[in-house]
Motif scaffolding. Structure first.
Motif, PDB file in Angstrom:
ATOM      1  N   GLU A 128      -1.512 -38.319 -31.147  1.00  6.73           N
ATOM      2  CA  GLU A 128      -1.854 -39.751 -31.266  1.00  6.73           C
ATOM      3  C   GLU A 128      -2.412 -39.983 -32.665  1.00  6.73           C
ATOM      4  N   ASP A 129      -1.859 -40.947 -33.406  1.00  5.57           N
ATOM      5  CA  ASP A 129      -2.318 -41.150 -34.775  1.00  5.57           C
ATOM      6  C   ASP A 129      -3.583 -41.999 -34.865  1.00  5.57           C
ATOM      7  N   LYS A 138      -0.878 -48.460 -23.037  1.00  6.05           N
ATOM      8  CA  LYS A 138      -2.175 -48.658 -23.691  1.00  6.05           C
ATOM      9  C   LYS A 138      -2.378 -50.162 -23.886  1.00  6.05           C
ATOM     10  N   SER A 149       4.408 -44.629 -30.829  1.00  3.90           N
ATOM     11  CA  SER A 149       4.399 -45.199 -32.167  1.00  3.90           C
ATOM     12  C   SER A 149       3.579 -44.320 -33.113  1.00  3.90           C
ATOM     13  N   LEU A 150       4.283 -43.392 -33.777  1.00  7.12           N
ATOM     14  CA  LEU A 150       3.642 -42.484 -34.726  1.00  7.12           C
ATOM     15  C   LEU A 150       4.294 -42.692 -36.090  1.00  7.12           C
ATOM     16  N   ASP A 160       1.954 -40.197 -27.997  1.00  7.65           N
ATOM     17  CA  ASP A 160       2.042 -41.581 -28.466  1.00  7.65           C
ATOM     18  C   ASP A 160       3.476 -41.844 -28.939  1.00  7.65           C
TER      19      ASP A 160
HETATM   20 MN    MN Z   1       0.253 -44.843 -32.676  1.00  6.36          MN
END
Ligand code: MN
Length: 240
Positions: free
Chosen positions: A126-127, A221, A171-172, A169
């Motif tokens: 997770e970024d 999320k 969206s990285l 995640d």
């Molecule tokens: Mn992300």
């Protein structure tokens, strides 16, 4: 002589490298099971001046303390064994005092260690640091958590030590979650590890798209209720 540290975790790490996690776990369990009686026997013998009994109890406590890295306890037991062998009842009675406190400290360290040895390991990729903090807070009482900010770091590390489950995640930056999953699945040891997609995209087709891509589950999320995360984790870990 300055007392050595109460507890040396590197002893267990070294033993784990030599004989593996399962054996270390057994050594720690055996210590936690038997040492309380050994400590009690030693205290009783020391306080009643029974030098022979004290020598036996001290000797056995000393070797088990060494194996789990309880350095101060090991030194204390050694000192008591010497007093007992020299039949110095006064020194025995005097030096048995710190035994209780030393053992209590070691016991709590080892209980913590035993929990981390038996806990399942979850990798979080997770970024967003806030999300990592939240996820860790939700899970760390029950699981051992390892965190990665990006896919490439996770792919390199997890191929060496497979976790029991992965939270990924979507969206990285750089490699997105779907591509990271594809590369993780290509690694032998990770082929069967359950992977849960974490995504902020509240798109209606997200779930089927992600399951089709090979994710085992999907969690949206922000996580509003911890059961939304823990439910799927327990289900996937239980089904393994
Ligand atoms: Mn992300």
């Amino acid at each position: 002589m300055t007392p050595r540290p109460e507890f040396d975790p590197s002893t267990l790490a070294r033993t784990e490298r030599m004989v593996g996690r399962r054996a270390v776990n057994e050594i720690v369990s055996l210590f936690l099971e038997h040492a309380p009686a050994e400590v009690e026997a030693l205290q009783r013998a020391a306080r009643s001046g029974s030098c022979d009994a004290a020598a036996r109890a001290a000797h056995s406590l000393r070797s088990s303390a060494f194996n789990v890295g309880a350095l101060r306890l090991y030194d204390l037991a050694g000192e008591l064994e010497r007093h007992a062998t020299a039949r110095d009842a006064a020194a025995l009675e005097r030096d048995v005092e710190p035994l209780d406190g030393s053992f209590a400290l070691v016991r709590s360290e080892l209980e913590r260690h035993a929990r981390s040895l038996t806990a399942k390991r979850i990798a979080v990729i997770e970024d967003n640091p806030d999300n990592r903090v939240l996820t860790r807070a939700l899970l760390e009482s029950r699981f051992e958590i390892v965190e990665f900010e990006n896919g490439p770091d996770a792919i390199a590390a997890l191929g060496e030590a497979a976790p029991d489950l992965i939270l990924l995640d979507i969206s990285l930056p750089g490699l997105d979650g779907v591509e990271v999953l594809r590369r993780l699945r290509a690694i032998d040891v990770l082929g069967e590890v359950p992977v849960i997609a974490l995504t902020a995209h509240a798109m209606s087709d997200d779930r089927s798209r992600l399951l089709e891509a090979g994710f085992d589950e999907y969690v949206a999320k922000p996580i509003l209720d911890e059961a939304d995360l823990i439910g799927p984790i327990d289900r996937l870990l239980g089904a393994k």
